[in-house]
Design a protein around this motif. Structure first.
Motif, PDB file in Angstrom:
ATOM      1  N   UNK A  46      23.456  32.976  -0.848  1.00 30.26           N
ATOM      2  CA  UNK A  46      23.235  33.321  -2.252  1.00 30.26           C
ATOM      3  C   UNK A  46      22.233  34.469  -2.374  1.00 30.26           C
ATOM      4  N   UNK A  47      22.578  35.564  -3.057  1.00 32.28           N
ATOM      5  CA  UNK A  47      21.592  36.621  -3.298  1.00 32.28           C
ATOM      6  C   UNK A  47      20.500  36.098  -4.232  1.00 32.28           C
ATOM      7  N   UNK A  48      19.250  36.307  -3.869  1.00 29.08           N
ATOM      8  CA  UNK A  48      18.145  35.766  -4.667  1.00 29.08           C
ATOM      9  C   UNK A  48      16.985  36.746  -4.701  1.00 29.08           C
ATOM     10  N   UNK A  49      16.377  36.884  -5.881  1.00 29.18           N
ATOM     11  CA  UNK A  49      15.204  37.734  -6.047  1.00 29.18           C
ATOM     12  C   UNK A  49      14.141  36.964  -6.810  1.00 29.18           C
ATOM     13  N   UNK A  50      12.923  36.979  -6.284  1.00 23.55           N
ATOM     14  CA  UNK A  50      11.764  36.420  -6.973  1.00 23.55           C
ATOM     15  C   UNK A  50      10.893  37.601  -7.396  1.00 23.55           C
ATOM     16  N   UNK A  51      10.883  37.906  -8.681  1.00 26.83           N
ATOM     17  CA  UNK A  51      10.164  39.069  -9.174  1.00 26.83           C
ATOM     18  C   UNK A  51       8.948  38.675  -9.988  1.00 26.83           C
ATOM     19  N   UNK A  52       7.862  39.429  -9.822  1.00 26.94           N
ATOM     20  CA  UNK A  52       6.624  39.100 -10.533  1.00 26.94           C
ATOM     21  C   UNK A  52       5.830  40.372 -10.782  1.00 26.94           C
ATOM     22  N   UNK A  60      20.000  34.983   0.711  1.00 24.83           N
ATOM     23  CA  UNK A  60      19.657  36.381   0.983  1.00 24.83           C
ATOM     24  C   UNK A  60      18.559  36.744  -0.014  1.00 24.83           C
ATOM     25  N   UNK A  61      17.333  36.331   0.286  1.00 23.68           N
ATOM     26  CA  UNK A  61      16.246  36.333  -0.697  1.00 23.68           C
ATOM     27  C   UNK A  61      15.199  37.392  -0.407  1.00 23.68           C
ATOM     28  N   UNK A  62      14.609  37.892  -1.483  1.00 27.28           N
ATOM     29  CA  UNK A  62      13.515  38.847  -1.369  1.00 27.28           C
ATOM     30  C   UNK A  62      12.575  38.659  -2.553  1.00 27.28           C
ATOM     31  N   UNK A  63      11.361  39.162  -2.395  1.00 28.52           N
ATOM     32  CA  UNK A  63      10.378  39.161  -3.486  1.00 28.52           C
ATOM     33  C   UNK A  63      10.169  40.597  -3.943  1.00 28.52           C
ATOM     34  N   UNK A  64      10.038  40.789  -5.249  1.00 33.91           N
ATOM     35  CA  UNK A  64       9.797  42.108  -5.822  1.00 33.91           C
ATOM     36  C   UNK A  64       8.550  42.059  -6.691  1.00 33.91           C
ATOM     37  N   UNK A  65       7.764  43.106  -6.633  1.00 33.87           N
ATOM     38  CA  UNK A  65       6.564  43.213  -7.460  1.00 33.87           C
ATOM     39  C   UNK A  65       6.742  44.375  -8.423  1.00 33.87           C
ATOM     40  N   UNK A  66       6.505  44.086  -9.708  1.00 31.15           N
ATOM     41  CA  UNK A  66       6.641  45.097 -10.752  1.00 31.15           C
ATOM     42  C   UNK A  66       5.248  45.438 -11.276  1.00 31.15           C
ATOM     43  N   UNK A  67       4.958  46.704 -11.364  1.00 25.08           N
ATOM     44  CA  UNK A  67       3.626  47.122 -11.775  1.00 25.08           C
ATOM     45  C   UNK A  67       3.518  47.275 -13.295  1.00 25.08           C
ATOM     46  N   UNK A  68       2.381  46.816 -13.825  1.00 28.65           N
ATOM     47  CA  UNK A  68       2.058  47.074 -15.220  1.00 28.65           C
ATOM     48  C   UNK A  68       2.823  46.293 -16.253  1.00 28.65           C
ATOM     49  N   UNK A  69       3.399  45.136 -15.871  1.00 25.30           N
ATOM     50  CA  UNK A  69       4.172  44.369 -16.852  1.00 25.30           C
ATOM     51  C   UNK A  69       3.483  43.067 -17.259  1.00 25.30           C
ATOM     52  N   UNK A  70       2.440  42.648 -16.521  1.00 23.91           N
ATOM     53  CA  UNK A  70       1.793  41.384 -16.838  1.00 23.91           C
ATOM     54  C   UNK A  70       2.781  40.236 -16.693  1.00 23.91           C
ATOM     55  N   UNK A  96      11.118  46.775 -17.076  1.00 26.90           N
ATOM     56  CA  UNK A  96      12.291  47.505 -16.604  1.00 26.90           C
ATOM     57  C   UNK A  96      12.737  47.038 -15.220  1.00 26.90           C
ATOM     58  N   UNK A  97      11.778  46.705 -14.349  1.00 27.41           N
ATOM     59  CA  UNK A  97      12.140  46.248 -13.019  1.00 27.41           C
ATOM     60  C   UNK A  97      12.919  44.947 -13.049  1.00 27.41           C
ATOM     61  N   UNK A  98      12.472  44.005 -13.877  1.00 27.91           N
ATOM     62  CA  UNK A  98      13.177  42.738 -14.007  1.00 27.91           C
ATOM     63  C   UNK A  98      14.557  42.907 -14.615  1.00 27.91           C
ATOM     64  N   UNK A  99      14.666  43.797 -15.598  1.00 29.92           N
ATOM     65  CA  UNK A  99      15.962  44.086 -16.218  1.00 29.92           C
ATOM     66  C   UNK A  99      16.934  44.639 -15.183  1.00 29.92           C
ATOM     67  N   UNK A 100      16.475  45.592 -14.373  1.00 31.53           N
ATOM     68  CA  UNK A 100      17.348  46.172 -13.353  1.00 31.53           C
ATOM     69  C   UNK A 100      17.751  45.130 -12.311  1.00 31.53           C
ATOM     70  N   UNK A 101      16.832  44.215 -11.971  1.00 30.59           N
ATOM     71  CA  UNK A 101      17.167  43.146 -11.028  1.00 30.59           C
ATOM     72  C   UNK A 101      18.275  42.257 -11.594  1.00 30.59           C
TER      73      UNK A 101
END
Length: 213
Positions: free
Chosen positions: A154-160, A185-195, A200-205
């Motif tokens: 399963x493709x998976x993203x944990x974004x914060x 198939x998991x990864x973590x993503x960090x988005x800057x300046x969103x609190x 935009x990063x989460x939307x694109x994910x």
């Protein structure tokens, strides 16, 4: 509302493709204090042809008591089990229009992200995707780990957000690691300046994991 099944009887709102034109489903789980109508506003930004968006409701706009890193008590588990019932109803609605779990992306924000990841790891199988934004598995960060069963690629993203005051980057990374150990198939993503928000990063994910290439 029953303490045993607090979310019983809550509805599911929808948007996007009509049933006859749907080949994928995105289940969107709102955060604490929000609503299905609130999270469905994302559809304006993430719309894809052929996708139906289903947003289950939490009773009182709260999926479970307590904070992200608190241990799961029996009372908290009762709320989670009830929340899982809402996700199951969304999956049943998807099946009723011919969409199997392999083409369903489970996604959520904050508490909704935790419900999505807890559901997927407790009912492991191949899903179309899993997106946890500003949330993750429940419990102390240094105690997170895999559960029995396989997520079967399963493709998976944990974004914060890097500056999220409620969810640490370490917690997102620990959640992604646990999912990977369950064969996602998991990864973590960090988005800057969103609190503590969806930027935009989460939307694109969300768009990336829902899009059929």
């Amino acid at each position: 509302m029953s303490d045993i099944d607090p979310h019983a009887g809550e509805g599911i709102e929808s948007a996007g493709a009509p049933a006859m034109a749907t080949d994928r489903v995105l289940v969107l789980l709102h955060g604490r204090g929000d609503s299905p109508a609130g999270i469905l506003r994302l559809v304006d930004d993430i719309y894809e042809r052929g996708v139906r968006y289903l947003a289950p409701a939490a009773a009182g706009r709260v999926w479970y008591p307590g904070e992200l890193t608190e241990p799961v008590t029996d009372r908290r588990q009762a709320y989670l089990d009830s929340a899982f019932g809402q996700v199951e109803r969304a999956l049943a609605e998807a099946r009723s229009i011919g969409v199997d779990p392999e083409d369903v992306v489970l996604a959520g924000f904050s508490q909704g992200a935790s419900v999505a990841t807890e559901f997927a790891t407790r009912r492991p199988r191949r899903y179309g995707g899993l997106v946890a934004l500003a949330g993750g598995l429940l419990g102390p960060t240094d105690e997170l780990g895999p559960r029995a069963g396989s997520l079967d690629g399963t493709p998976a993203v944990c974004g914060v957000g890097g500056d999220d005051p409620h969810v640490s980057v370490e917690h997102a990374e620990a959640t992604a690691a646990a999912l990977s150990q369950m064969d996602a198939d998991a990864s973590a993503e960090t988005y800057q300046g969103v609190g503590h928000a969806i930027g935009d990063g989460g939307v694109e994910t969300l768009r990336r994991l829902t899009r059929r290439d």
